[in-house]
Each structure stands twice: as C-alpha cells, then as structure tokens.
Design an enzyme around this catalytic site. Structure first.
Site, short mmCIF file in Angstrom:
data_model
loop_
_atom_site.label_atom_id
_atom_site.label_comp_id
_atom_site.label_asym_id
_atom_site.label_seq_id
_atom_site.Cartn_x
_atom_site.Cartn_y
_atom_site.Cartn_z
N ARG A 1 8.64 -7.02 -16.39
CA ARG A 1 8.78 -5.67 -15.84
C ARG A 1 7.63 -4.91 -16.61
NH1 ARG A 1 11.39 -2.36 -18.11
NH2 ARG A 1 13.18 -3.61 -18.71
N TYR B 1 2.81 10.67 4.99
CA TYR B 1 3.76 9.67 5.39
C TYR B 1 5.18 10.04 5.42
CZ TYR B 1 6.21 4.95 5.09
OH TYR B 1 6.97 3.89 5.44
N ASP C 1 -3.33 9.29 -1.39
CA ASP C 1 -2.83 8.29 -0.97
C ASP C 1 -3.89 7.76 0.07
OD1 ASP C 1 -1.47 6.35 0.71
OD2 ASP C 1 0.31 7.49 0.68
N LYS D 1 0.14 -2.43 3.73
CA LYS D 1 -0.76 -2.34 5.07
C LYS D 1 -1.84 -3.02 4.97
CE LYS D 1 2.81 0.30 5.73
NZ LYS D 1 2.80 1.93 5.24
C1 LIG Z 1 3.60 2.71 4.40
C2 LIG Z 1 2.88 3.92 3.79
C3 LIG Z 1 3.55 4.41 2.67
C4 LIG Z 1 4.58 3.55 1.97
O1 LIG Z 1 4.43 2.20 1.59
P1 LIG Z 1 5.56 1.09 1.47
O2 LIG Z 1 4.73 -0.15 0.95
O3 LIG Z 1 6.13 1.01 2.89
O4 LIG Z 1 6.51 1.71 0.46
C5 LIG Z 1 2.98 5.45 1.70
N1 LIG Z 1 1.97 5.92 2.18
C6 LIG Z 1 1.16 5.62 3.47
C7 LIG Z 1 0.15 6.20 4.05
C8 LIG Z 1 1.90 4.55 4.23
O5 LIG Z 1 1.33 4.28 5.30
#
Ligand SMILES: *Cc1c(COP(=O)(O)O)cnc(C)c1O
Length: 401
Positions: free
Chosen positions: A60, A117, A189, A214
């Site tokens: 962890r 998101y 992000d 993604k």
């Molecule tokens: C999918 C996504 C998230 C969250 O990611 P996870 O891996 O599903 O927790 C956060 N920000 C954006 C822009 C996303 O497309």
C-alpha cells in the site's frame, strides 16, 4: 550469488523460495504481486523508510509495478527528472480523492469547472459540502466566471481542459494565471486531452490527474489513476493521503497499464487522425444537426484549441442527431458493430449517449442548457480503419432518420 542448481535452501515447501539468481535480465517488466518486502535487519528497514536506501516495505506504501508505471507517465507529462515521482492510484476517482484529501483543510473552499466528469461533479455538489467544504462551480471557458467563483478561502481550483461531452476548451492560460496570482493550487484533470495534447505541469498548473483507465491504459481492461505535482510539499501531502486513505493500485493493473502505454503514442495519433476524418464525414450528413470537434473551424473555441494544443485535436467527437430518443435508439441499433458503452479511450471506437448515462441525473431542460439535447451522441474514436468507421456511422445516421 548462490548456484541455482544447488539444493533448495529452505527446509519446508511452506517457506518462500528465493528468486533464482540470473545475470541476464528479463526484457518485459516482471509482475511483483508481493504485499511485503523483507529487510535484512531493523537498521536497513529504517533506512528504506527514510529513503536513504532504495526498497519497499508494504505494497500500500508503494511497489515496483506502480513505480515503473508512474515513471512512464511522468515522462509523457514532460516532467523534469529528479522531481517528486507521480502517484498511481486504484482509479481516476481515487486520484481525485487523494488530491482533495491531501490538500484541503477544514474551512477551505473549492472552485471547480461546471462540466467536470460526473463523479467529480458529484464530489463538488454533494460529498464535499456534506463534509463541510464550501464549493462553487464556474464556466471554465470564461475567465470572468472563474474569477467570480474564487473567495478568500479558496484553496483549490479543479478543472478539466476539454469538457465532457460538449468538448468546450477551458481558458487554461487565465485559470493558471489566476491560481498563481492568488496562491491557489490549480489541479488539472488531463484525462480527455492526454499528455499528447496538453501537459498541465509544463503550462503552469500545480497538479495533474489522469484516469489511466481511459486512453493511457487504452484497452478497457484496467481501472487506475495517476496524479503528480512538481512542488515537493504538494506531492508529499498527496502521497501521504493516498497511502493513509488506502487508494493503492494493484500490481497486476499497473503491469497491464504499463504494457498498454508502450503503444500509447501511436494509438493516440491514429485515433486522432480517424477522429478528424469522422468529424468531417458526419458534418456532411443529412440528419446530423451539429458536430462538435476542437479540430473543426466551426468549433466555438477553435482559436483557443489551436493556441493550447497546436495541431492536436483529440480522439473525442460529439454530434447532435436530428430527432429524439427514437432516432437515438435507431442509430445505436444500426451501429451495433460499435459498442454502445459509457467509457472512452479504448483501442476500438465506442459510442455514448450522455442523456441516458453520464448526465441522466439532470433534467432534459438542464441538459439542453448545457448544449446537450436528447440527440447528443459522443464518440470515443479508436484505431480501426477510418473508412470502415465512416461507412458504419453513415449507415447508422441514415437508418435513424
Ligand atoms: C473516467 C474519468 C474519471 C474517473 O476515472 P475512473 O478511472 O473511472 O475512476 C475522471 N475524470 C475524467 C475526465 C474521466 O473521464
């Protein structure tokens, strides 16, 4: 070194077998699922904890597969060597959580974009207020709106560079300048843009976040996140929160994501070229009311996109189909070869429909106000043959009308 052919040194099969010595090195990254690492004595363990010796203690707190993956994303993000390493977490939302948990103190206010998101938006409108943090939302394309959202208590600005699903481009230069002026960390992000399109830390932002799930992972088989800060104090606060609140990533997921990253740049370039072709093809079709793509001259933020991203335009294409739910259903059924699935960034193209997934909690009027009528469809364009994609999408649009 012991001779690998020497008799097994452990007196019991229950005990662990030492890794066989080898002067040759594996070419592919090994998978290290071990939860714990043994040290020779207490002094050595002390020195590992103090960072005086390289090593691990408990998964962890960190493990080799996470470090290998972090170093690769650090490089993609253009980070200088020798700075604090990036932090890998169990999901993109885990990365968002670690940043908030690490940087906020009681009484702080958070300002955030109004088209984040879905789950990040939920944190702003529901979970942070529940925990006593005040929040405000701003229109990230409008510098005046960002400035108006800041208060003397604002301790963090959270923004996405390209909004989901309308693909509007944030005024990043103004946001970064405001953050620097007021001493407020700007957290970006960068999931939609990826470091191929935009590198927040090299452009003056303080913290970068990714959903590695993604485009970086790229194969829709791993859920992971990443975050990094160049400032050692910010980075240490986020890392401590990630370890304490337990958002640690699994070694196997890190191993798979690192494997996916080897081809990230070629996948990205191919998907982007396909997206350009798909956006233009859709724009010429009867039954398509509008196409939203940052690479097209009719995009409302075209000039800003060119300034921030150069020739990069991304793999995400949104468009508005004429009609309502029946036309959307007919389109999805006719395009059955392309998965209708609420994600993005897979190697192959996927289709999503925000009104029935990410934005289903909003009223039809609220969606309309955000530029998202019922016929709004979002494509995450993949790396398959562009002609095949255009043929399938064209046939599906025709079938819908
Ligand atoms: C999918 C996504 C998230 C969250 O990611 P996870 O891996 O599903 O927790 C956060 N920000 C954006 C822009 C996303 O497309």
């Amino acid at each position: 070194m012991t001779d690998p052919l020497a008799p097994e040194p452990t007196p019991s099969v229950v005990r662990r077998t030492p890794v066989p010595p080898s002067v040759s090195q594996p070419v592919a990254t090994p998978l290290w699922p071990s939860v714990v690492y043994r040290a020779t004595d207490a002094d050595e363990l002390d020195r590992i904890y103090e960072g005086e010796l390289p090593g691990y203690s408990y998964a962890r707190e960190g493990h080799p597969n996470a470090d290998v993956l972090a170093a690769k994303i650090d490089r993609l993000e253009g980070r200088r060597l020798g700075g604090p390493a990036g932090i890998v977490s169990s999901s993109g939302m885990a990365a968002v959580s670690a940043v908030l948990l690490g940087l906020l103190r009681a009484g702080d206010h958070v300002a955030a974009g109004n088209q984040l998101y879905g789950r990040s938006l939920r944190l702003m409108t529901s979970d942070l207020p529940r925990m006593g943090f005040a929040t405000s939302l701003f229109d990230p394309t409008d510098a005046a709106s960002v400035e108006a959202a800041l208060t003397p208590a604002t301790r963090l600005i959270l923004v996405e560079v390209v909004s989901n699903p309308t693909l509007r481009v944030a005024d990043m230069e103004a946001i970064v300048a405001l953050g620097a002026q007021r001493g407020i960390p700007v957290v970006v992000d960068n999931t939609f843009t990826t470091p191929r399109m935009y590198q927040p830390l090299t452009q003056g932002a303080d913290v970068v976040i990714h959903s590695v799930t993604k485009l970086l992972g790229g194969h829709a088989d791993v859920t992971l996140g990443y975050t990094a800060a160049d400032d050692p104090d910010l980075a240490a606060a986020i890392r401590t929160a990630a370890v304490t609140w337990g958002v640690a990533p699994s070694p196997f997921d890190c191993w798979l994501a690192e494997r996916g990253l080897h081809t990230f740049e070629v996948r990205y370039d191919r998907a982007e070229a396909n997206a350009v072709a798909v956006a233009d093809a859709l724009a010429g079709l009867d039954g398509v009311r509008a196409v939203l793509y940052p690479g097209r001259t009719d995009h409302p933020d075209r000039a800003r996109a060119a300034k921030l991203f150069g020739s990069r335009t991304g793999n995400m294409v949104s468009f508005v189909l004429d009609g309502g739910r029946p036309e959307v259903n007919a389109f999805l059924r006719a395009a059955a070869a392309i998965p209708f699935a609420p994600t993005l960034g897979d190697v192959a193209t996927t289709i999503s429909h925000p009104a029935s997934s990410s934005h289903r909690a909003l009223t039809a009027e609220a969606r309309e106000a955000l530029g998202m009528p019922e016929g709004f469809i979002r494509l995450s364009v993949g790396i398959e043959d562009a002609d095949l994609l255009i043929d399938e999408l064209t046939a599906a649009v025709r079938a819908s009308q």
